[in-house]
Scaffold this active site. Structure first.
Site, PDB file in Angstrom:
ATOM      1  N   HIS A 136      -8.468   9.523   2.954  1.00 18.87           N
ATOM      2  CA  HIS A 136      -8.052   8.404   2.098  1.00 18.87           C
ATOM      3  C   HIS A 136      -8.209   8.859   0.652  1.00 18.87           C
ATOM      4  O   HIS A 136      -9.234   9.448   0.293  1.00 18.87           O
ATOM      5  CB  HIS A 136      -8.932   7.181   2.384  1.00 18.87           C
ATOM      6  CG  HIS A 136      -8.367   5.899   1.858  1.00 18.87           C
ATOM      7  ND1 HIS A 136      -8.349   5.607   0.514  1.00 18.87           N
ATOM      8  CD2 HIS A 136      -7.788   4.850   2.476  1.00 18.87           C
ATOM      9  CE1 HIS A 136      -7.786   4.423   0.339  1.00 18.87           C
ATOM     10  NE2 HIS A 136      -7.435   3.940   1.515  1.00 18.87           N
ATOM     11  N   HIS A 175     -10.980   9.764   6.677  1.00 20.86           N
ATOM     12  CA  HIS A 175     -10.718   8.353   6.930  1.00 20.86           C
ATOM     13  C   HIS A 175     -10.138   8.067   8.309  1.00 20.86           C
ATOM     14  O   HIS A 175     -10.535   7.104   8.953  1.00 20.86           O
ATOM     15  CB  HIS A 175      -9.741   7.852   5.857  1.00 20.86           C
ATOM     16  CG  HIS A 175      -9.418   6.399   5.934  1.00 20.86           C
ATOM     17  ND1 HIS A 175     -10.382   5.411   5.848  1.00 20.86           N
ATOM     18  CD2 HIS A 175      -8.223   5.738   6.091  1.00 20.86           C
ATOM     19  CE1 HIS A 175      -9.797   4.214   5.933  1.00 20.86           C
ATOM     20  NE2 HIS A 175      -8.506   4.394   6.103  1.00 20.86           N
ATOM     21  N   ARG A 178      -0.155   8.452   1.658  1.00 19.10           N
ATOM     22  CA  ARG A 178      -1.547   8.815   1.450  1.00 19.10           C
ATOM     23  C   ARG A 178      -1.791  10.314   1.298  1.00 19.10           C
ATOM     24  O   ARG A 178      -2.614  10.745   0.504  1.00 19.10           O
ATOM     25  CB  ARG A 178      -2.307   8.322   2.673  1.00 19.10           C
ATOM     26  CG  ARG A 178      -3.581   7.683   2.340  1.00 19.10           C
ATOM     27  CD  ARG A 178      -4.097   6.976   3.543  1.00 19.10           C
ATOM     28  NE  ARG A 178      -4.084   5.552   3.298  1.00 19.10           N
ATOM     29  CZ  ARG A 178      -4.550   4.665   4.160  1.00 19.10           C
ATOM     30  NH1 ARG A 178      -5.017   5.049   5.320  1.00 19.10           N
ATOM     31  NH2 ARG A 178      -4.541   3.392   3.851  1.00 19.10           N
ATOM     32  N   GLU A 190       0.862  -1.191   0.000  1.00 20.06           N
ATOM     33  CA  GLU A 190       0.000   0.000   0.000  1.00 20.06           C
ATOM     34  C   GLU A 190       0.890   1.230   0.000  1.00 20.06           C
ATOM     35  O   GLU A 190       2.131   1.117   0.064  1.00 20.06           O
ATOM     36  CB  GLU A 190      -0.922  -0.008   1.232  1.00 20.06           C
ATOM     37  CG  GLU A 190      -1.977  -1.105   1.167  1.00 20.06           C
ATOM     38  CD  GLU A 190      -2.936  -1.110   2.355  1.00 20.06           C
ATOM     39  OE1 GLU A 190      -2.979  -0.120   3.092  1.00 20.06           O
ATOM     40  OE2 GLU A 190      -3.615  -2.119   2.533  1.00 20.06           O
ATOM     41  N   ARG A 243      -0.642   8.966   8.842  1.00 19.10           N
ATOM     42  CA  ARG A 243      -0.453   7.549   9.188  1.00 19.10           C
ATOM     43  C   ARG A 243      -0.039   6.728   7.966  1.00 19.10           C
ATOM     44  O   ARG A 243      -0.601   6.883   6.878  1.00 19.10           O
ATOM     45  CB  ARG A 243      -1.759   6.992   9.755  1.00 19.10           C
ATOM     46  CG  ARG A 243      -1.704   5.510  10.077  1.00 19.10           C
ATOM     47  CD  ARG A 243      -2.999   5.056  10.712  1.00 19.10           C
ATOM     48  NE  ARG A 243      -4.125   5.217   9.830  1.00 19.10           N
ATOM     49  CZ  ARG A 243      -4.540   4.294   8.961  1.00 19.10           C
ATOM     50  NH1 ARG A 243      -3.904   3.142   8.843  1.00 19.10           N
ATOM     51  NH2 ARG A 243      -5.601   4.527   8.205  1.00 19.10           N
TER      52      ARG A 243
HETATM   53  C1  SIN Z   1      -7.013   0.567   2.902  1.00 14.14           C
HETATM   54  O1  SIN Z   1      -7.274  -0.616   2.745  1.00 14.14           O
HETATM   55  O2  SIN Z   1      -6.666   1.309   2.002  1.00 14.14           O
HETATM   56  C2  SIN Z   1      -7.146   1.153   4.268  1.00 14.14           C
HETATM   57  C3  SIN Z   1      -6.077   0.676   5.129  1.00 14.14           C
HETATM   58  C4  SIN Z   1      -5.772   1.706   6.175  1.00 14.14           C
HETATM   59  O3  SIN Z   1      -6.496   2.683   6.333  1.00 14.14           O
HETATM   60  O4  SIN Z   1      -4.739   1.548   6.818  1.00 14.14           O
END
Ligand code: SIN
Length: 546
Positions: free
Chosen positions: A252, A359, A300, A134, A394
């Site tokens: 997000h 988020h 993010r 991610e 985060r």
């Molecule tokens: C996601 O699956 O993108 C969210 C995971 C997160 O907020 O850490």
């Protein structure tokens, strides 16, 4: 008797060693560990009794998709050092490595404990845990369950364990229980007042854990469940605790776009980009080209800002996640597929409309590395807490990990406080609090305190909040609205004070980043929100509680 005090015979009173407010990953982990160590534990949850098939779930844990970022000892491709470096990179100078390191170090042991309690993660043919990537992660380190249903698996495992434990251990859950005040006597925590189906009740206990989750419903649209109304922030501030980094509300980058929709919206996991999904604009051009070396998998805050910029520049209300390169998308991402279908769209068309969405609250109630707040006996863990792991932004999938680790640590603190006598604190009835109507609050926050802020917008919201009259908390919704109003006041105060851009706080009137990173802390003093010195406060918390 003061007007807002209750006489003892008007309320139901019970005793416990440890009260946990909230039933997500941090709360249930703490409750189970403490009960296994012999404590009498009470869990207060706002919603109805948990059931896996309920259409709307109460905890953010349940809705977590991507997974848990964790390093398995001996993994030749990864290390805690690398995980820490990625966490620090995302945190924009405000992650505290003295806190982050021990939390990440404990990650594997905490995840193993969860697996021991029955959680099942996705594995390859050889039995190895499958890992995805991610934003902000330099390697594939995120374990997942049910494709993109990791949080649901974590919640199920903990609830199953709770059900089994409640047959043999002293652990009791109260549903529909809205905490209204932390009780204190002689500066110590002595219990919690709560309201259950209209009745005022009290649990006396020397240790209370706030594990109430986040504050997504400060905004008109969010990925958070409806109960994410900042309750723990308000309870903590009113009890004398300190909050920190509150201006860092993480948006997000990819929340499903549905014109005009409010409330909880479907998240499109970052793991979709980790598996090859690409962000494109209405003309099919890449959104993050030239923005960051990690492109669509940049941290993010960077990706959310790039999406916001492209939306503004194109005049089109959303961008798109192009998922055509992902083989058998519905099998790998069943939760996303279902959420998209519920909105009347079809993922097999290949382009999912997305916008940034509120988020995660990166800041929260200031704690030490064991979850202690500035108020003796009051602990905080999970999204409500600010440990210093997340800093100004985060790192993806560090939140379930933090909840697991800090839940265990909070339980250990509660066990250490066993046997302290909880005094008889006065139970303040949910009294009069400034309470802005929710829609007005959400609209103001969405307009002026979202991804991009400036002094004019922040001043307008601050002025509006300062004029809000007190209102009696008659219904459970009133209690939530008062918590949202107080929390908005802190978020706005912190955002006004931070005259720089950093992490997920962007000031268009102060686009630079100060060379020196500084955490901002606020407390409630003599009826006023007051900024306090973070380093002093942290030092004070670190002093062992007598
Ligand atoms: C996601 O699956 O993108 C969210 C995971 C997160 O907020 O850490």
């Amino acid at each position: 008797m003061a007007q807002n005090e209750m006489s003892r015979d008007q309320r139901d009173e019970t005793r416990a060693d440890f009260v946990v407010v909230g039933a997500g990953v941090a709360g249930l982990t703490a409750a189970l560990r403490a009960a296994e160590a012999g404590l009498r534990v009470v869990i207060l949850t706002k919603g109805p009794a948990w059931h896996p098939d309920r259409a709307e779930q109460a905890t953010s844990t349940f809705y977590a998709q991507g997974g848990i970022a964790v390093v398995e000892p001996g993994d030749p491709t990864d290390s805690v050092d690398l995980h820490l470096a990625d966490t620090l990179g995302a945190g924009a100078g405000l992650t505290d490595s003295r806190i982050a390191r021990p939390i990440l170090d404990d990650g594997w042991s905490a995840v193993s404990g969860l697996i021991g309690w029955g959680a099942e993660f996705d594995r390859g043919p050889g039995g190895d845990l499958l890992r995805t990537r991610e934003g902000g992660h330099s390697v594939r380190r995120i374990i997942h369950a049910g494709g993109d249903a990791t949080g649901a698996q974590v919640q199920r495992a903990l609830e199953r364990r709770l059900r089994a434990a409640s047959r043999s251990l002293a652990i009791t859950g109260h549903d529909d229980a809205v905490a209204t005040a932390i009780l204190r006597a002689n500066g110590q925590t002595v219990g919690v007042a709560y309201r259950q189906r209209g009745r005022e009740r009290v649990v006396h206990a020397p240790t209370v854990l706030l594990a109430t989750g986040g504050s997504g419903h400060l905004y008109a649209a969010t990925t958070n469940p409806s109960g994410a109304t900042a309750d723990g922030i308000a309870l903590a501030l009113r009890a004398g605790a300190v909050v920190a980094d509150m201006e860092f509300i993480q948006f997000h980058p990819t929340m499903l776009f549905v014109e005009g929709a409010r409330g909880r919206r479907t998240l499109i996991s970052e793991a979709v980009r980790g598996e090859g999904g690409r962000l494109v604009d209405v003309d099919g051009d890449p959104v993050t080209a030239g923005v960051h070396p990690m492109g669509d998998l940049a941290p993010r805050d960077v990706v959310a800002d790039a999406v916001e910029t492209r939306i503004a520049d194109s005049g089109h209300p959303c961008v798109y996640l192009d998922v055509r390169s992902i083989a058998d998308f519905p099998t790998r991402f069943p939760t996303v597929t279902e959420g998209v279908a519920d909105a009347g769209l079809d993922v097999t068309a290949g382009l999912i409309p997305v916008v940034p969405g509120a988020h995660y609250q990166c800041g929260g109630v200031l704690t030490d590395v064991d979850g202690r707040t500035a108020v003796p006996g009051l602990l905080a863990a999970g999204e409500v807490a600010r440990t210093g792991l997340h800093g100004g932004n985060r790192l993806a999938s560090n939140s379930l990990l933090e909840g697991l680790v800090m839940g265990r640590r909070a339980a250990a603190v509660a066990v250490g406080r066993r046997g302290r006598r909880a005094g008889e604190g006065a139970a303040a009835m949910p009294g009069m609090h400034p309470t802005m109507p929710r829609k007005e609050l959400q609209d103001s926050m969405s307009r002026s305190v979202a991804l991009r802020r400036d002094a004019d917008g922040l001043d307008r919201v601050a002025t509006a909040l300062s004029r809000i009259p007190d209102r009696a908390a008659i219904t459970d919704t009133d209690i939530e609205d008062a918590a949202l109003t107080l929390t908005a006041t802190v978020v706005v105060a912190a955002a006004r004070a931070r005259t720089e851009s950093r992490g997920c706080h962007t000031r268009i009137d102060h686009p630079h980043t100060d060379p020196q990173a500084r955490t901002r802390c606020f407390g409630w003093l003599d009826g006023e929100l007051t900024e306090c010195d973070g380093s002093e406060t942290i030092t004070r918390i670190h002093v062992p509680v007598p």
